[in-house]
Design a protein around this motif. Structure first.
Motif, mmCIF file in Angstrom:
data_model
loop_
_atom_site.group_PDB
_atom_site.id
_atom_site.type_symbol
_atom_site.label_atom_id
_atom_site.label_comp_id
_atom_site.label_asym_id
_atom_site.label_seq_id
_atom_site.Cartn_x
_atom_site.Cartn_y
_atom_site.Cartn_z
ATOM 1 N N GLU A 131 62.921 26.411 -2.653
ATOM 2 C CA GLU A 131 64.270 25.846 -2.619
ATOM 3 C C GLU A 131 65.259 26.530 -3.561
ATOM 4 O OE1 GLU A 131 65.147 23.598 -0.423
ATOM 5 O OE2 GLU A 131 63.091 23.518 0.365
ATOM 6 N N LYS A 132 64.762 27.183 -4.607
ATOM 7 C CA LYS A 132 65.666 27.771 -5.595
ATOM 8 C C LYS A 132 65.500 29.278 -5.746
ATOM 9 C CE LYS A 132 67.394 23.753 -6.678
ATOM 10 N NZ LYS A 132 68.802 23.404 -6.412
ATOM 11 N N ILE A 133 64.237 29.708 -5.956
ATOM 12 C CA ILE A 133 64.005 31.107 -6.289
ATOM 13 C C ILE A 133 64.200 32.031 -5.087
ATOM 14 C CG2 ILE A 133 62.230 32.765 -7.009
ATOM 15 C CD1 ILE A 133 61.188 30.608 -8.930
ATOM 16 N N MET A 134 63.519 31.735 -3.967
ATOM 17 C CA MET A 134 63.618 32.626 -2.816
ATOM 18 C C MET A 134 65.036 32.722 -2.258
ATOM 19 S SD MET A 134 60.864 34.245 -2.474
ATOM 20 C CE MET A 134 61.356 35.047 -0.943
ATOM 21 N N PRO A 135 65.762 31.602 -2.105
ATOM 22 C CA PRO A 135 67.146 31.740 -1.636
ATOM 23 C C PRO A 135 68.001 32.614 -2.555
ATOM 24 C CG PRO A 135 66.424 29.471 -1.400
ATOM 25 C CD PRO A 135 65.352 30.180 -2.173
ATOM 26 N N ALA A 136 67.795 32.483 -3.884
ATOM 27 C CA ALA A 136 68.556 33.304 -4.820
ATOM 28 C C ALA A 136 68.183 34.781 -4.680
ATOM 29 C CB ALA A 136 68.312 32.836 -6.247
ATOM 30 N N MET A 137 66.888 35.057 -4.539
ATOM 31 C CA MET A 137 66.454 36.441 -4.388
ATOM 32 C C MET A 137 66.964 37.037 -3.082
ATOM 33 S SD MET A 137 62.569 36.229 -5.914
ATOM 34 C CE MET A 137 62.265 37.960 -5.620
ATOM 35 N N GLN A 138 67.009 36.240 -2.035
ATOM 36 C CA GLN A 138 67.524 36.719 -0.756
ATOM 37 C C GLN A 138 69.005 37.058 -0.834
ATOM 38 O OE1 GLN A 138 66.302 33.509 1.800
ATOM 39 N NE2 GLN A 138 64.164 34.174 1.821
ATOM 40 N N GLU A 139 69.694 36.443 -1.797
ATOM 41 C CA GLU A 139 71.101 36.757 -2.030
ATOM 42 C C GLU A 139 71.266 37.937 -2.984
ATOM 43 O OE1 GLU A 139 72.841 33.182 -3.502
ATOM 44 O OE2 GLU A 139 72.539 32.064 -1.631
ATOM 45 N N GLY A 140 70.145 38.530 -3.412
ATOM 46 C CA GLY A 140 70.195 39.675 -4.304
ATOM 47 C C GLY A 140 70.335 39.322 -5.763
ATOM 48 N N LYS A 141 69.988 38.090 -6.138
ATOM 49 C CA LYS A 141 70.141 37.641 -7.516
ATOM 50 C C LYS A 141 68.886 37.892 -8.352
ATOM 51 C CE LYS A 141 73.464 33.941 -6.572
ATOM 52 N NZ LYS A 141 73.735 32.485 -6.649
ATOM 53 N N MET A 142 69.117 38.138 -9.640
ATOM 54 C CA MET A 142 68.045 38.122 -10.619
ATOM 55 C C MET A 142 67.795 36.669 -10.986
ATOM 56 S SD MET A 142 65.902 39.405 -12.789
ATOM 57 C CE MET A 142 66.297 41.148 -12.983
ATOM 58 N N VAL A 143 66.556 36.217 -10.885
ATOM 59 C CA VAL A 143 66.213 34.841 -11.218
ATOM 60 C C VAL A 143 65.548 34.807 -12.586
ATOM 61 C CG1 VAL A 143 64.912 32.793 -10.540
ATOM 62 C CG2 VAL A 143 65.920 34.266 -8.780
#
Length: 227
Positions: free
Chosen positions: A84-96
């Motif tokens: 719910e948090k990490i994968m969506p952020a990574m798919q947006e190209g974000k550093m988590v």
């Protein structure tokens, strides 16, 4: 356990993770790297298992037992957090950047439940392997000292893990360092940083190690895991 471009930073308790997270967020901003700062267990009410895990740790709900707490609460909470948090952020190209990651469970399972690394790792089939793991190392005595100052400053009680004392902290520190030495499949690409240096030097070392491993890839997860 899936292997994608990720990065993890386990840190021993009270090793200055707040300052490190804040500094990394600023540096990523300077570099134009979008980031998400998060934490584990993700214990907001939207994550039912994580919220209940926090209530158990605080003594607000009955403790089902160490193995059950880790396997049936912390691990499902982590899976939810990834989905719910990490994968969506990574798919947006974000550093988590995440305070804690699956290495914490391996450490606590070994030191509090005498559970072999392979067994607790098997609980994490749905997790993401980190590309980089940085262990910011402080002594058990220093961890306890800082924690006591923190509790006094907050004016609050600790949790069930805070009652275990310096010997348990020393055991956890030893396991973190052992996992860092073993590396895969438990703690891939581990780097150890001296957390008892001055704060500036700790931050410079962490930033240096992070920069060395990041390269041009902004899609990673940086998990800060406390002992």
């Amino acid at each position: 356990m899936t292997g994608v471009q990720t990065c993890a930073l386990p840190i021993l308790d009270r090793a200055g993770k707040g300052s490190i997270i804040n500094a990394l967020e600023v540096v990523f901003g300077w570099r134009g790297i979008p980031s998400l700062m998060t934490h584990e267990p993700y214990d907001e009410k939207e994550n039912d298992k994580g919220y209940k895990a926090r209530q158990i740790v605080k003594g607000e709900l009955p403790n089902p037992g160490f193995v059950e707490l880790q396997r049936d609460y912390f691990v499902p909470a982590r899976e939810w957090h990834i989905d719910e948090k990490i994968m969506p952020a990574m798919q947006e190209g974000k550093m988590v950047v995440s305070d804690r990651y699956f290495e914490s469970t391996l450490v606590y399972a070994k030191t509090s439940g005498n559970i072999p690394y392979a067994e607790s790792l098997a609980w994490h089939e749905e997790c993401i392997y980190p590309t980089l793991t940085i262990v910011v190392d402080i002594s058990a005595e220093e961890s306890i000292r800082r924690h006591e100052l923190e509790i006094t400053a907050r004016g609050t009680d600790g949790d069930i893990f805070d009652e275990e004392g310096v010997e348990k902290q020393a055991a956890r520190r030893a396991v973190y360092l052992e996992l860092a030495e073993i590396g895969k499949p438990y703690m891939p690409n581990a780097e150890v940083v001296d957390g008892e240096q001055g704060r500036k030097d700790v931050l410079l070392d962490v930033l240096g190690v992070t920069s060395k491993h990041l390269g041009n890839n902004a899609v990673m997860i940086l998990a800060i895991t406390l002992m």
